[in-house]
Design an enzyme around this catalytic site. Structure first.
Site: not given
Length: 431
Positions: A136, A56, A59-60
């Site tokens: 997040e 993840h 991905e960012h």
């Protein structure tokens, strides 16, 4: 159109580039857009413990800069022409996708290729993005519905499959630029990637753009992780938070995504909590007024899965809720479904499938999931046939099998662990 009618579609084409990258494409002459998805056949489940959250995080970071574009230019690239650029990471895969009208198809190919194959991981953004992802995590922790579902998977599967896709703050804070580069090199190589393309493909130079932007050289990377089996746990957990409602998620171990009984399971879920006509919605919300939100769900992974139920109500209503949910499950496992009810559920499921085909995003996901888990794309007619062949005997058999397994229950709210145990024991819900 009747969901039982034949639903003709143009065949999906599969090709392989010289570097090993597989391309799946579906021509839709009736639309003016092109949707490109680049899939990574690894997700959070493939991560080593020291890298939890890296899929993840990467991905960012791919959106933070490439050899040709900085982060602002990446953000503006598709938005400036009315298009869309985004990505998502799951437990078993990642996907980067872009959509625009067909005259900007080359821009789509250029941007996705640039993101995935030429990231620079600028150090100036590294620490900032760690802060963003930690925020997040806080956002998910502040969302009781998200939290209760995440806790359910962790309770049922432990760390390998069950750790949060987003990771944990201490691990994320320790990621370095070298970690990103190493992980990218080991995971983002052609044989661990594939493309799905949906749209008006006859209006673009598809073969030329594929060779220009995706026939890149690359290292071989690490061998993909094989998922042969996963630990199966069960348990009850009360996460205490000062909330107005009690959020409840319960689950039973079910089937992997390609299991032959997958559509039987989906019909069972639809019967229990798949919409306003489902038995739980009608009983818990409409008749008793105990909950605003109640639904059932299926979470399917490579070789395992979950059949679950979620609802939110007042703390003091948990015994009544569990009693009525238990009653609906017992009725299903003892009497099954009559033909009239089963036919209505089949029509509902088939209608959902066919309506989904009107969206290019649904078609992209259908190709992606089909290639990863089935090594083929199931046609609409084949999907309808799989639903149609489900019998009352199948419903009874599968419901008995799944609900005979020991279930798990998580709550988020003011309920204590002792009160949860007392409620479960008094209703016999999981005995």
């Amino acid at each position: 159109m009747n969901p039982d009618d034949s639903y003709p579609v143009e065949p999906i084409q599969q090709t392989r580039l010289e570097n090993g990258l597989i391309v799946l494409s579906e021509h839709l002459p009736s639309i003016k857009s092109v949707l490109l998805g680049l899939w990574v056949k690894s997700g959070s489940r493939s991560e080593e413990e020291s890298f939890f959250g890296m899929s993840h995080f990467l991905e960012h970071m791919l959106f933070k800069g490439t050899a040709k574009r900085n982060s602002r230019e990446i953000a503006q690239s598709l938005e400036s022409v009315g298009g869309e650029l985004n990505a998502f990471t799951s437990r078993e895969h990642c996907c980067y996708y872009a959509k625009a009208v067909d005259e900007y198809a080359e821009l789509i190919f250029d941007v996705i290729s640039d993101l995935v194959f030429a990231p620079t991981f600028p150090t100036v953004d590294l620490e900032k993005e760690k802060q963003v992802i930690c925020q997040e995590i806080d956002m998910y922790d502040d969302s009781p519905e998200e939290l209760v579902h995440e806790q359910l998977v962790q309770t049922m599967y432990g760390e390998s499959l069950g750790h949060p896709v987003i990771g944990y703050k201490p691990t994320i804070r320790g990621f370095t630029q070298d970690d990103l580069q190493t992980f990218h090199q080991e995971v983002y190589y052609p044989e661990n990637l594939f493309l799905t393309i949906v749209g008006n493909l006859q209006s673009i130079q598809l073969e030329s753009m594929l060779n220009q932007y995706f026939n890149v050289s690359s290292n071989t990377g690490k061998d993909p992780v094989k998922f042969d089996k996963e630990q199966r746990n069960s348990g009850f957990k009360a996460v205490q938070k000062d909330l107005e409602q009690l959020h409840i998620s319960m689950g039973w171990h079910a089937y992997g995504i390609a299991h032959e009984d997958r559509y039987v399971l989906h019909i069972i879920s639809t019967h229990l909590g798949g919409g306003m006509s489902s038995v739980l919605f009608q009983e818990i919300r409409e008749n008793l007024g105990l909950a605003y939100s109640i639904y059932s769900f299926v979470r399917a992974y490579h070789e395992t899965g979950i059949l679950g139920i979620y609802c939110a109500s007042k703390d003091q209503e948990i015994v009544t809720l569990l009693e009525h949910i238990h009653k609906s499950i017992k009725e299903l496992t003892s009497a099954g479904l009559d033909l009239e009810r089963l036919d209505r559920l089949k029509a509902q499921l088939k209608g959902n499938l066919l309506l989904g085909l009107e969206r290019s995003s649904f078609r992209m996901n259908r190709m992606g999931i089909g290639h990863m888990y089935f090594d083929s794309i199931t046609t609409p007619d084949q999907l309808i046939a799989l639903v149609n062949k489900v019998t009352p005997e199948d419903i009874l058999r599968v419901s008995k099998e799944v609900f005979s397994r020991k279930g798990s229950c998580i709550t988020v709210g003011n309920l204590s662990q002792d009160a949860l145990k007392e409620a479960i024991d008094s209703t016999g819900m999981f005995s």
